[in-house]
Design an enzyme around this catalytic site. Structure first.
Site, mmCIF file in Angstrom:
data_model
loop_
_atom_site.group_PDB
_atom_site.id
_atom_site.type_symbol
_atom_site.label_atom_id
_atom_site.label_comp_id
_atom_site.label_asym_id
_atom_site.label_seq_id
_atom_site.Cartn_x
_atom_site.Cartn_y
_atom_site.Cartn_z
ATOM 1 C CE LYS A 96 6.890 9.906 -20.674
ATOM 2 N NZ LYS A 96 7.686 10.006 -19.440
ATOM 3 C CG HIS B 15 4.475 5.274 -19.147
ATOM 4 N ND1 HIS B 15 5.066 5.196 -20.384
ATOM 5 C CD2 HIS B 15 5.381 5.877 -18.341
ATOM 6 C CE1 HIS B 15 6.278 5.740 -20.320
ATOM 7 N NE2 HIS B 15 6.486 6.169 -19.096
ATOM 8 C CE LYS C 296 8.260 10.178 -10.713
ATOM 9 N NZ LYS C 296 8.863 9.173 -11.565
HETATM 10 C C1 BG6 Z 1 9.240 7.485 -17.292
HETATM 11 C C2 BG6 Z 1 8.906 8.645 -16.405
HETATM 12 O O1 BG6 Z 1 8.622 7.625 -18.538
HETATM 13 O O2 BG6 Z 1 8.807 6.266 -16.692
HETATM 14 C C3 BG6 Z 1 9.562 8.462 -15.045
HETATM 15 O O3 BG6 Z 1 9.368 9.834 -17.001
HETATM 16 C C4 BG6 Z 1 9.186 7.123 -14.452
HETATM 17 O O4 BG6 Z 1 9.196 9.505 -14.172
HETATM 18 C C5 BG6 Z 1 9.427 5.987 -15.450
HETATM 19 O O5 BG6 Z 1 9.965 6.922 -13.287
HETATM 20 C C6 BG6 Z 1 8.864 4.682 -14.919
HETATM 21 O O6 BG6 Z 1 9.275 3.635 -15.750
HETATM 22 P P1 BG6 Z 1 9.385 2.157 -15.203
HETATM 23 O O7 BG6 Z 1 9.800 1.347 -16.386
HETATM 24 O O8 BG6 Z 1 10.421 2.157 -14.108
HETATM 25 O O9 BG6 Z 1 8.033 1.788 -14.678
#
Ligand code: BG6
Length: 490
Positions: A149, A241, A340
Protein backbone atom coordinates in the site's frame (compact mmCIF):
# COMPACT_ATOMS: atom_id res chain seq x y z
CA UNK A 1 3.70 -22.69 18.57
CA UNK A 2 1.78 -23.74 15.45
CA UNK A 3 3.59 -26.21 13.21
CA UNK A 4 5.88 -24.48 10.71
CA UNK A 5 5.69 -25.95 7.25
CA UNK A 6 8.64 -25.18 4.95
CA UNK A 7 7.83 -23.42 1.69
CA UNK A 8 8.91 -24.50 -1.78
CA UNK A 9 12.21 -23.21 -3.11
CA UNK A 10 11.76 -19.68 -4.45
CA UNK A 11 13.33 -16.54 -5.84
CA UNK A 12 11.99 -13.40 -4.20
CA UNK A 13 12.88 -10.16 -5.94
CA UNK A 14 12.44 -7.06 -3.81
CA UNK A 15 12.04 -3.89 -5.87
CA UNK A 16 12.94 -1.05 -3.52
CA UNK A 17 15.45 -3.35 -1.84
CA UNK A 18 17.37 -0.53 -0.16
CA UNK A 19 14.24 1.20 1.15
CA UNK A 20 12.82 1.50 4.62
CA UNK A 21 10.24 -1.26 4.26
CA UNK A 22 12.78 -3.79 3.01
CA UNK A 23 15.26 -2.98 5.76
CA UNK A 24 12.82 -2.57 8.64
CA UNK A 25 10.25 -5.24 7.87
CA UNK A 26 10.89 -7.58 4.93
CA UNK A 27 14.47 -8.68 5.57
CA UNK A 28 13.98 -9.13 9.34
CA UNK A 29 10.82 -11.18 8.57
CA UNK A 30 12.71 -13.38 6.10
CA UNK A 31 15.59 -13.77 8.56
CA UNK A 32 13.15 -15.10 11.19
CA UNK A 33 11.47 -17.51 8.78
CA UNK A 34 14.85 -18.74 7.60
CA UNK A 35 16.00 -19.22 11.16
CA UNK A 36 12.94 -21.36 11.85
CA UNK A 37 13.86 -23.39 8.74
CA UNK A 38 10.77 -22.50 6.77
CA UNK A 39 12.97 -21.29 3.93
CA UNK A 40 14.69 -24.20 2.30
CA UNK A 41 17.00 -25.31 -0.50
CA UNK A 42 18.82 -22.60 -2.35
CA UNK A 43 15.95 -20.09 -2.21
CA UNK A 44 17.19 -16.62 -3.02
CA UNK A 45 16.29 -13.10 -1.94
CA UNK A 46 17.26 -10.72 -4.71
CA UNK A 47 17.19 -7.03 -3.83
CA UNK A 48 17.10 -4.45 -6.56
CA UNK A 49 17.31 -0.69 -6.56
CA UNK A 50 17.98 2.11 -8.96
CA UNK A 51 21.50 2.75 -7.76
CA UNK A 52 24.30 0.36 -8.20
CA UNK A 53 25.79 -1.35 -5.18
CA UNK A 54 28.17 -4.23 -4.85
CA UNK A 55 26.76 -7.34 -3.19
CA UNK A 56 29.16 -6.78 -0.28
CA UNK A 57 28.03 -3.25 0.40
CA UNK A 58 24.37 -4.30 0.17
CA UNK A 59 25.01 -7.13 2.61
CA UNK A 60 26.64 -4.80 5.07
CA UNK A 61 23.52 -2.58 4.94
CA UNK A 62 21.34 -5.62 5.55
CA UNK A 63 23.47 -6.76 8.46
CA UNK A 64 23.29 -3.35 10.03
CA UNK A 65 19.50 -3.21 9.51
CA UNK A 66 19.02 -6.65 11.06
CA UNK A 67 21.12 -5.76 14.09
CA UNK A 68 19.01 -2.65 14.53
CA UNK A 69 15.57 -4.04 13.80
CA UNK A 70 15.57 -7.55 15.22
CA UNK A 71 14.47 -7.96 18.80
CA UNK A 72 17.00 -8.15 21.58
CA UNK A 73 19.23 -11.23 21.32
CA UNK A 74 17.70 -12.28 17.98
CA UNK A 75 20.69 -11.52 15.77
CA UNK A 76 22.85 -14.61 15.58
CA UNK A 77 26.21 -14.36 13.86
CA UNK A 78 26.28 -17.96 12.61
CA UNK A 79 22.78 -17.74 11.25
CA UNK A 80 23.50 -14.40 9.62
CA UNK A 81 26.37 -16.03 7.69
CA UNK A 82 23.97 -18.66 6.34
CA UNK A 83 21.18 -16.16 5.64
CA UNK A 84 23.57 -13.84 3.81
CA UNK A 85 24.22 -16.59 1.25
CA UNK A 86 20.63 -16.23 0.13
CA UNK A 87 20.79 -12.47 -0.32
CA UNK A 88 21.79 -11.07 -3.73
CA UNK A 89 21.73 -7.60 -5.17
CA UNK A 90 21.26 -6.37 -8.74
CA UNK A 91 20.70 -2.86 -10.01
CA UNK A 92 17.44 -2.50 -11.95
CA UNK A 93 15.87 0.84 -12.69
CA UNK A 94 12.11 0.34 -12.69
CA UNK A 95 11.71 2.79 -15.56
CA UNK A 96 14.44 1.35 -17.74
CA UNK A 97 13.36 -2.20 -18.57
CA UNK A 98 15.78 -2.57 -21.37
CA UNK A 99 18.64 -2.70 -18.95
CA UNK A 100 17.54 -5.45 -16.64
CA UNK A 101 20.14 -7.86 -18.03
CA UNK A 102 21.62 -8.66 -14.63
CA UNK A 103 18.24 -9.49 -13.19
CA UNK A 104 17.28 -11.56 -16.22
CA UNK A 105 20.54 -13.46 -16.03
CA UNK A 106 20.27 -14.14 -12.32
CA UNK A 107 16.66 -15.32 -12.54
CA UNK A 108 17.20 -17.23 -15.77
CA UNK A 109 19.22 -19.96 -14.07
CA UNK A 110 16.17 -21.11 -12.12
CA UNK A 111 13.16 -20.32 -14.24
CA UNK A 112 10.96 -23.16 -12.96
CA UNK A 113 10.80 -22.18 -9.33
CA UNK A 114 8.27 -20.00 -7.54
CA UNK A 115 9.16 -16.44 -8.43
CA UNK A 116 7.86 -13.51 -6.44
CA UNK A 117 8.28 -9.83 -7.29
CA UNK A 118 7.74 -7.74 -4.16
CA UNK A 119 7.09 -4.10 -5.07
CA UNK A 120 8.20 -2.09 -2.05
CA UNK A 121 8.22 1.06 -4.18
CA UNK A 122 6.05 4.06 -4.90
CA UNK A 123 2.73 2.96 -6.45
CA UNK A 124 3.53 4.97 -9.58
CA UNK A 125 6.12 2.27 -10.34
CA UNK A 126 3.78 -0.72 -9.99
CA UNK A 127 2.60 -0.59 -13.60
CA UNK A 128 6.08 0.00 -15.09
CA UNK A 129 7.64 -2.81 -13.03
CA UNK A 130 4.89 -5.28 -13.99
CA UNK A 131 5.47 -4.36 -17.60
CA UNK A 132 9.25 -4.69 -17.18
CA UNK A 133 8.80 -8.20 -15.80
CA UNK A 134 6.57 -9.09 -18.72
CA UNK A 135 8.71 -7.58 -21.45
CA UNK A 136 11.81 -9.29 -20.07
CA UNK A 137 10.04 -12.66 -20.13
CA UNK A 138 10.21 -12.98 -16.35
CA UNK A 139 6.59 -13.99 -15.73
CA UNK A 140 5.56 -17.62 -15.70
CA UNK A 141 2.62 -19.52 -14.20
CA UNK A 142 4.48 -19.79 -10.93
CA UNK A 143 5.12 -16.03 -10.72
CA UNK A 144 3.46 -13.77 -8.16
CA UNK A 145 3.52 -10.04 -7.64
CA UNK A 146 3.12 -8.32 -4.26
CA UNK A 147 1.89 -4.72 -4.10
CA UNK A 148 2.49 -2.64 -1.01
CA UNK A 149 0.00 0.00 0.00
CA UNK A 150 -0.89 2.71 -0.82
CA UNK A 151 -2.68 1.33 -3.83
CA UNK A 152 -3.43 4.66 -5.43
CA UNK A 153 -4.91 7.73 -3.80
CA UNK A 154 -8.48 7.32 -5.02
CA UNK A 155 -10.64 4.93 -6.99
CA UNK A 156 -9.46 6.20 -10.37
CA UNK A 157 -5.75 5.83 -9.62
CA UNK A 158 -6.30 2.44 -7.93
CA UNK A 159 -8.08 1.26 -11.08
CA UNK A 160 -5.25 2.49 -13.25
CA UNK A 161 -2.72 0.54 -11.20
CA UNK A 162 -4.92 -2.55 -11.13
CA UNK A 163 -5.39 -2.36 -14.90
CA UNK A 164 -1.66 -1.94 -15.55
CA UNK A 165 -0.72 -4.84 -13.28
CA UNK A 166 -3.68 -6.88 -14.53
CA UNK A 167 -2.40 -6.56 -18.10
CA UNK A 168 0.65 -8.61 -17.05
CA UNK A 169 -0.53 -10.84 -14.17
CA UNK A 170 -3.72 -12.83 -13.59
CA UNK A 171 -5.71 -11.70 -10.54
CA UNK A 172 -4.78 -14.83 -8.55
CA UNK A 173 -1.10 -13.95 -9.02
CA UNK A 174 -1.56 -10.50 -7.44
CA UNK A 175 -1.06 -10.09 -3.67
CA UNK A 176 -2.17 -6.69 -2.38
CA UNK A 177 -0.81 -6.24 1.11
CA UNK A 178 -2.66 -4.84 4.05
CA UNK A 179 -0.27 -5.75 6.82
CA UNK A 180 -3.07 -5.66 9.40
CA UNK A 181 -4.35 -8.91 7.90
CA UNK A 182 -1.04 -10.53 8.86
CA UNK A 183 -1.27 -9.53 12.50
CA UNK A 184 -1.88 -12.44 14.84
CA UNK A 185 -4.54 -10.59 16.80
CA UNK A 186 -6.41 -9.58 13.67
CA UNK A 187 -6.49 -13.22 12.63
CA UNK A 188 -7.62 -14.01 16.12
CA UNK A 189 -10.82 -12.14 15.31
CA UNK A 190 -11.63 -15.04 13.00
CA UNK A 191 -10.80 -17.52 15.75
CA UNK A 192 -12.90 -15.61 18.26
CA UNK A 193 -15.91 -15.33 16.00
CA UNK A 194 -15.85 -18.66 14.21
CA UNK A 195 -14.03 -20.94 16.63
CA UNK A 196 -16.56 -20.34 19.38
CA UNK A 197 -20.31 -20.78 19.32
CA UNK A 198 -20.74 -18.48 22.31
CA UNK A 199 -20.56 -15.17 20.49
CA UNK A 200 -22.35 -15.71 17.20
CA UNK A 201 -25.90 -15.35 18.58
CA UNK A 202 -24.82 -12.03 20.12
CA UNK A 203 -22.98 -10.71 17.07
CA UNK A 204 -25.84 -8.64 15.71
CA UNK A 205 -28.09 -5.65 16.16
CA UNK A 206 -30.37 -7.36 18.67
CA UNK A 207 -27.52 -7.67 21.21
CA UNK A 208 -24.98 -5.00 20.28
CA UNK A 209 -25.49 -1.30 20.96
CA UNK A 210 -22.46 -0.06 19.06
CA UNK A 211 -18.87 -0.86 18.12
CA UNK A 212 -15.77 1.33 18.49
CA UNK A 213 -12.55 0.77 16.61
CA UNK A 214 -9.52 2.76 17.73
CA UNK A 215 -6.11 2.59 16.09
CA UNK A 216 -4.06 5.16 17.96
CA UNK A 217 -0.38 5.83 17.41
CA UNK A 218 1.93 7.85 19.62
CA UNK A 219 4.44 8.38 16.80
CA UNK A 220 4.24 11.41 14.54
CA UNK A 221 4.81 11.31 10.81
CA UNK A 222 8.57 11.78 11.21
CA UNK A 223 10.63 11.36 8.05
CA UNK A 224 7.54 10.63 5.90
CA UNK A 225 6.04 14.07 6.40
CA UNK A 226 6.17 15.15 2.76
CA UNK A 227 4.60 11.93 1.55
CA UNK A 228 2.08 12.00 4.39
CA UNK A 229 0.99 15.53 3.64
CA UNK A 230 -0.35 14.36 0.29
CA UNK A 231 -2.19 11.46 1.91
CA UNK A 232 -3.66 12.08 5.39
CA UNK A 233 -5.14 9.70 7.93
CA UNK A 234 -8.27 8.76 5.98
CA UNK A 235 -6.31 7.42 3.02
CA UNK A 236 -3.36 6.13 5.05
CA UNK A 237 -5.28 4.17 7.69
CA UNK A 238 -9.05 4.11 7.23
CA UNK A 239 -9.23 3.09 3.56
CA UNK A 240 -7.26 -0.04 4.35
CA UNK A 241 -6.50 -1.10 7.93
CA UNK A 242 -9.64 0.15 9.69
CA UNK A 243 -12.00 -0.96 6.95
CA UNK A 244 -10.40 -4.40 6.96
CA UNK A 245 -11.04 -4.60 10.70
CA UNK A 246 -14.65 -3.59 10.11
CA UNK A 247 -14.97 -6.31 7.47
CA UNK A 248 -13.56 -9.09 9.63
CA UNK A 249 -15.70 -7.99 12.55
CA UNK A 250 -18.93 -7.57 10.63
CA UNK A 251 -18.86 -10.13 7.81
CA UNK A 252 -21.12 -13.16 7.66
CA UNK A 253 -19.49 -16.49 8.50
CA UNK A 254 -17.56 -17.71 5.44
CA UNK A 255 -17.99 -21.38 4.58
CA UNK A 256 -14.24 -22.05 4.90
CA UNK A 257 -10.91 -20.30 5.04
CA UNK A 258 -10.49 -20.96 1.32
CA UNK A 259 -8.96 -17.99 -0.51
CA UNK A 260 -12.11 -16.49 -1.90
CA UNK A 261 -14.59 -17.58 0.76
CA UNK A 262 -13.40 -14.93 3.24
CA UNK A 263 -12.88 -12.26 0.59
CA UNK A 264 -16.38 -12.86 -0.81
CA UNK A 265 -17.83 -12.09 2.62
CA UNK A 266 -15.64 -9.02 3.19
CA UNK A 267 -16.64 -7.41 -0.08
CA UNK A 268 -20.31 -7.70 0.90
CA UNK A 269 -19.60 -5.58 3.98
CA UNK A 270 -17.76 -2.96 1.93
CA UNK A 271 -20.64 -2.80 -0.50
CA UNK A 272 -23.10 -2.30 2.38
CA UNK A 273 -21.36 0.76 3.82
CA UNK A 274 -23.70 3.71 3.85
CA UNK A 275 -22.17 6.56 1.85
CA UNK A 276 -21.47 9.66 3.96
CA UNK A 277 -23.12 12.51 2.11
CA UNK A 278 -22.08 16.17 2.09
CA UNK A 279 -25.00 16.86 4.46
CA UNK A 280 -24.01 14.11 6.90
CA UNK A 281 -20.26 14.63 6.77
CA UNK A 282 -20.20 17.48 9.29
CA UNK A 283 -21.92 15.44 11.97
CA UNK A 284 -20.49 12.04 11.07
CA UNK A 285 -16.80 12.79 10.63
CA UNK A 286 -14.06 14.73 12.40
CA UNK A 287 -10.70 15.73 11.01
CA UNK A 288 -7.84 16.73 13.27
CA UNK A 289 -4.23 17.80 13.15
CA UNK A 290 -1.78 17.67 16.06
CA UNK A 291 -0.10 20.67 17.58
CA UNK A 292 2.94 20.54 19.84
CA UNK A 293 2.50 18.69 23.12
CA UNK A 294 4.06 16.01 25.27
CA UNK A 295 4.00 12.24 25.08
CA UNK A 296 5.42 10.06 27.82
CA UNK A 297 6.99 13.11 29.47
CA UNK A 298 8.77 14.28 26.29
CA UNK A 299 7.80 17.37 24.38
CA UNK A 300 7.04 16.77 20.73
CA UNK A 301 6.66 19.16 17.81
CA UNK A 302 3.38 19.91 16.07
CA UNK A 303 2.60 18.67 12.57
CA UNK A 304 3.14 22.04 10.88
CA UNK A 305 6.57 22.37 12.51
CA UNK A 306 7.51 18.94 11.21
CA UNK A 307 6.28 19.96 7.80
CA UNK A 308 8.15 23.26 8.11
CA UNK A 309 5.10 25.01 6.79
CA UNK A 310 2.58 27.56 8.02
CA UNK A 311 -0.44 25.67 6.85
CA UNK A 312 -1.67 22.35 5.67
CA UNK A 313 -5.16 20.95 5.46
CA UNK A 314 -4.01 17.35 5.85
CA UNK A 315 -5.63 15.44 8.69
CA UNK A 316 -3.43 13.45 11.06
CA UNK A 317 -6.53 12.27 12.92
CA UNK A 318 -9.89 11.13 11.71
CA UNK A 319 -12.95 9.93 13.56
CA UNK A 320 -16.14 8.86 11.89
CA UNK A 321 -19.44 7.14 12.33
CA UNK A 322 -19.98 4.33 9.89
CA UNK A 323 -23.17 2.45 9.20
CA UNK A 324 -23.57 -0.93 7.58
CA UNK A 325 -26.82 -1.28 5.73
CA UNK A 326 -27.76 -4.92 6.08
CA UNK A 327 -29.97 -7.10 8.27
CA UNK A 328 -27.30 -7.94 10.82
CA UNK A 329 -26.03 -4.41 11.46
CA UNK A 330 -28.76 -1.97 10.55
CA UNK A 331 -28.95 0.69 13.29
CA UNK A 332 -25.65 -0.31 14.96
CA UNK A 333 -23.14 2.52 14.60
CA UNK A 334 -19.46 1.71 14.18
CA UNK A 335 -17.33 4.58 15.49
CA UNK A 336 -13.83 4.60 14.02
CA UNK A 337 -10.90 6.76 15.04
CA UNK A 338 -7.24 6.78 14.21
CA UNK A 339 -4.49 9.33 14.56
CA UNK A 340 -0.85 10.15 15.00
CA UNK A 341 0.67 11.57 18.16
CA UNK A 342 -2.12 10.37 20.39
CA UNK A 343 -1.57 9.49 24.01
CA UNK A 344 -0.22 6.00 23.42
CA UNK A 345 0.01 3.25 20.82
CA UNK A 346 -3.21 1.48 21.41
CA UNK A 347 -5.48 -0.40 19.05
CA UNK A 348 -8.63 -2.13 20.01
CA UNK A 349 -12.18 -2.97 19.09
CA UNK A 350 -14.72 -2.30 21.81
CA UNK A 351 -18.14 -3.87 21.58
CA UNK A 352 -20.80 -2.37 23.78
CA UNK A 353 -23.74 -4.68 24.29
CA UNK A 354 -27.31 -3.53 24.85
CA UNK A 355 -28.56 -2.38 28.21
CA UNK A 356 -30.52 -4.95 30.18
CA UNK A 357 -34.18 -4.47 29.21
CA UNK A 358 -35.20 -3.70 32.80
CA UNK A 359 -33.08 -3.30 35.92
CA UNK A 360 -34.24 -5.10 39.05
CA UNK A 361 -31.53 -3.43 41.15
CA UNK A 362 -31.93 -0.27 43.22
CA UNK A 363 -30.66 2.99 41.68
CA UNK A 364 -27.16 3.72 42.97
CA UNK A 365 -23.72 4.73 41.88
CA UNK A 366 -23.01 1.54 39.97
CA UNK A 367 -26.28 0.60 38.50
CA UNK A 368 -26.29 -2.04 35.81
CA UNK A 369 -23.90 -1.00 33.04
CA UNK A 370 -23.84 -2.50 29.59
CA UNK A 371 -21.39 -5.35 29.06
CA UNK A 372 -18.28 -4.51 27.11
CA UNK A 373 -16.02 -6.72 25.10
CA UNK A 374 -12.61 -5.31 24.29
CA UNK A 375 -10.57 -7.02 21.65
CA UNK A 376 -7.09 -5.59 22.20
CA UNK A 377 -5.04 -5.64 19.02
CA UNK A 378 -1.90 -3.94 20.26
CA UNK A 379 -0.11 -3.75 22.60
CA UNK A 380 -0.88 -6.50 25.13
CA UNK A 381 -3.06 -8.44 22.71
CA UNK A 382 -6.03 -10.11 24.33
CA UNK A 383 -9.72 -10.12 25.03
CA UNK A 384 -11.47 -8.59 27.99
CA UNK A 385 -15.10 -9.02 28.90
CA UNK A 386 -16.65 -6.66 31.41
CA UNK A 387 -19.61 -8.01 33.30
CA UNK A 388 -21.56 -6.79 36.32
CA UNK A 389 -20.98 -8.57 39.63
CA UNK A 390 -22.29 -8.12 43.13
CA UNK A 391 -19.92 -6.55 45.61
CA UNK A 392 -19.45 -8.98 48.48
CA UNK A 393 -21.19 -8.01 51.70
CA UNK A 394 -24.28 -8.83 53.71
CA UNK A 395 -26.11 -5.54 53.19
CA UNK A 396 -27.72 -4.19 50.01
CA UNK A 397 -27.10 -5.15 46.41
CA UNK A 398 -24.17 -3.12 45.17
CA UNK A 399 -23.08 -3.94 41.65
CA UNK A 400 -19.66 -3.37 40.13
CA UNK A 401 -18.26 -3.92 36.64
CA UNK A 402 -15.52 -6.59 36.77
CA UNK A 403 -13.36 -8.01 34.01
CA UNK A 404 -12.62 -11.43 32.63
CA UNK A 405 -9.25 -10.77 31.08
CA UNK A 406 -7.24 -12.90 28.69
CA UNK A 407 -3.77 -11.89 27.61
CA UNK A 408 -2.55 -13.89 24.61
CA UNK A 409 1.11 -13.32 25.46
CA UNK A 410 0.62 -14.76 28.95
CA UNK A 411 -1.50 -17.63 27.68
CA UNK A 412 0.74 -18.71 24.82
CA UNK A 413 4.04 -17.38 26.16
CA UNK A 414 5.75 -16.98 22.78
CA UNK A 415 7.10 -14.19 20.63
CA UNK A 416 4.39 -12.85 18.33
CA UNK A 417 5.65 -13.00 14.76
CA UNK A 418 5.56 -9.77 12.82
CA UNK A 419 2.71 -9.52 10.31
CA UNK A 420 5.18 -9.61 7.41
CA UNK A 421 6.51 -13.01 8.46
CA UNK A 422 3.08 -14.53 8.01
CA UNK A 423 2.26 -12.61 4.86
CA UNK A 424 5.51 -13.45 3.09
CA UNK A 425 5.00 -17.14 3.83
CA UNK A 426 1.45 -16.96 2.49
CA UNK A 427 2.71 -15.40 -0.76
CA UNK A 428 5.31 -18.13 -1.11
CA UNK A 429 2.68 -20.79 -0.46
CA UNK A 430 0.40 -19.22 -3.06
CA UNK A 431 -2.45 -18.45 -0.68
CA UNK A 432 -4.18 -15.16 -1.42
CA UNK A 433 -6.72 -15.35 1.44
CA UNK A 434 -4.95 -12.71 3.56
CA UNK A 435 -4.57 -10.25 0.69
CA UNK A 436 -6.99 -7.78 -0.79
CA UNK A 437 -8.73 -8.65 -3.99
CA UNK A 438 -9.10 -6.00 -6.64
CA UNK A 439 -12.83 -5.54 -6.03
CA UNK A 440 -12.23 -5.07 -2.28
CA UNK A 441 -9.66 -2.34 -2.77
CA UNK A 442 -11.88 -0.57 -5.25
CA UNK A 443 -15.00 -0.83 -3.08
CA UNK A 444 -13.06 0.65 -0.15
CA UNK A 445 -11.84 3.54 -2.33
CA UNK A 446 -15.34 4.18 -3.63
CA UNK A 447 -16.62 4.74 -0.07
CA UNK A 448 -13.58 6.79 0.99
CA UNK A 449 -13.75 8.92 -2.16
CA UNK A 450 -17.32 9.79 -1.17
CA UNK A 451 -16.08 11.15 2.16
CA UNK A 452 -13.25 13.10 0.53
CA UNK A 453 -15.73 14.64 -1.93
CA UNK A 454 -18.11 15.50 0.90
CA UNK A 455 -15.27 17.11 2.86
CA UNK A 456 -14.44 19.23 -0.17
CA UNK A 457 -18.06 20.22 -0.81
CA UNK A 458 -18.76 21.12 2.79
CA UNK A 459 -15.29 22.60 3.42
CA UNK A 460 -14.91 20.44 6.49
CA UNK A 461 -12.63 22.16 8.98
CA UNK A 462 -9.58 20.67 10.65
CA UNK A 463 -9.69 20.69 14.45
CA UNK A 464 -6.42 21.03 16.26
CA UNK A 465 -5.48 18.61 19.05
CA UNK A 466 -2.58 18.65 21.42
CA UNK A 467 -0.05 15.88 20.87
CA UNK A 468 -0.45 13.38 23.69
CA UNK A 469 -4.25 13.74 23.94
CA UNK A 470 -6.87 11.37 22.51
CA UNK A 471 -7.61 13.72 19.63
CA UNK A 472 -9.76 16.83 19.13
CA UNK A 473 -12.72 17.60 21.38
CA UNK A 474 -14.99 17.29 18.33
CA UNK A 475 -14.28 13.58 18.34
CA UNK A 476 -16.03 13.34 21.71
CA UNK A 477 -18.98 15.32 20.39
CA UNK A 478 -19.36 12.75 17.61
CA UNK A 479 -20.37 10.22 20.28
CA UNK A 480 -21.90 12.67 22.78
CA UNK A 481 -24.56 13.47 20.21
CA UNK A 482 -25.61 9.83 20.32
CA UNK A 483 -25.38 9.65 24.13
CA UNK A 484 -22.19 7.57 24.03
CA UNK A 485 -18.51 8.04 24.82
CA UNK A 486 -15.14 6.73 23.67
CA UNK A 487 -13.47 4.02 25.69
CA UNK A 488 -10.91 4.86 26.98
CA UNK A 489 -12.62 8.21 27.40
CA UNK A 490 -11.22 11.33 25.78
C1 BG6 B 1 0.93 2.00 7.79
C2 BG6 B 1 0.72 3.48 7.71
O1 BG6 B 1 0.18 1.34 6.81
O2 BG6 B 1 0.54 1.51 9.07
C3 BG6 B 1 1.52 4.17 8.80
O3 BG6 B 1 1.14 3.94 6.45
C4 BG6 B 1 1.19 3.59 10.15
O4 BG6 B 1 1.28 5.56 8.79
C5 BG6 B 1 1.29 2.06 10.14
O5 BG6 B 1 2.09 4.13 11.10
C6 BG6 B 1 0.77 1.48 11.44
O6 BG6 B 1 1.06 0.11 11.48
P1 BG6 B 1 1.20 -0.65 12.86
O7 BG6 B 1 1.46 -2.07 12.48
O8 BG6 B 1 2.36 -0.02 13.60
O9 BG6 B 1 -0.09 -0.46 13.59
Amino acid sequence: MAQLIPVETFDLVIFGGTGDLAMRKLLPALYHRDRDEQITGDSRIIATSRGSLSRESYLSRVEEALRRNLGEGEFDEAHWQRFAQRVHYVAANALDHEHWEDLVELLGVADQRVRVAYLATAPSLFGPIALGLKSNGLISESSRIVLEKPLGRDLASAREINDAVGACFAEDQVYRIDHYLGKETVQNLLALRFGNSLFEPLWRRSAIDHVQITVAEDLGVGGRVEFYDRVGALRDMVQNHLLQLVCLFAMEPPSSLEQNAVRDEKIKVLRSLKPISAEAVQTSTVRGQYSAGAIGGETVAGYLDELESKESSTETFVALKLEIENWRWSGVPFYLRTGKRLRSKHSEIVVQFQDVPHSIFPEQEFNVRPNLMRIRLQPDEGVQLTIMAKEPGPGGFDLRPVSLDLSFAETFGIRYPDAYERLLMEVLRGNTALFMRRDEVEAAWRWVDGIIDSWATSRQKISSYVAGSWGPADASSLLDRDGRSWKPEN
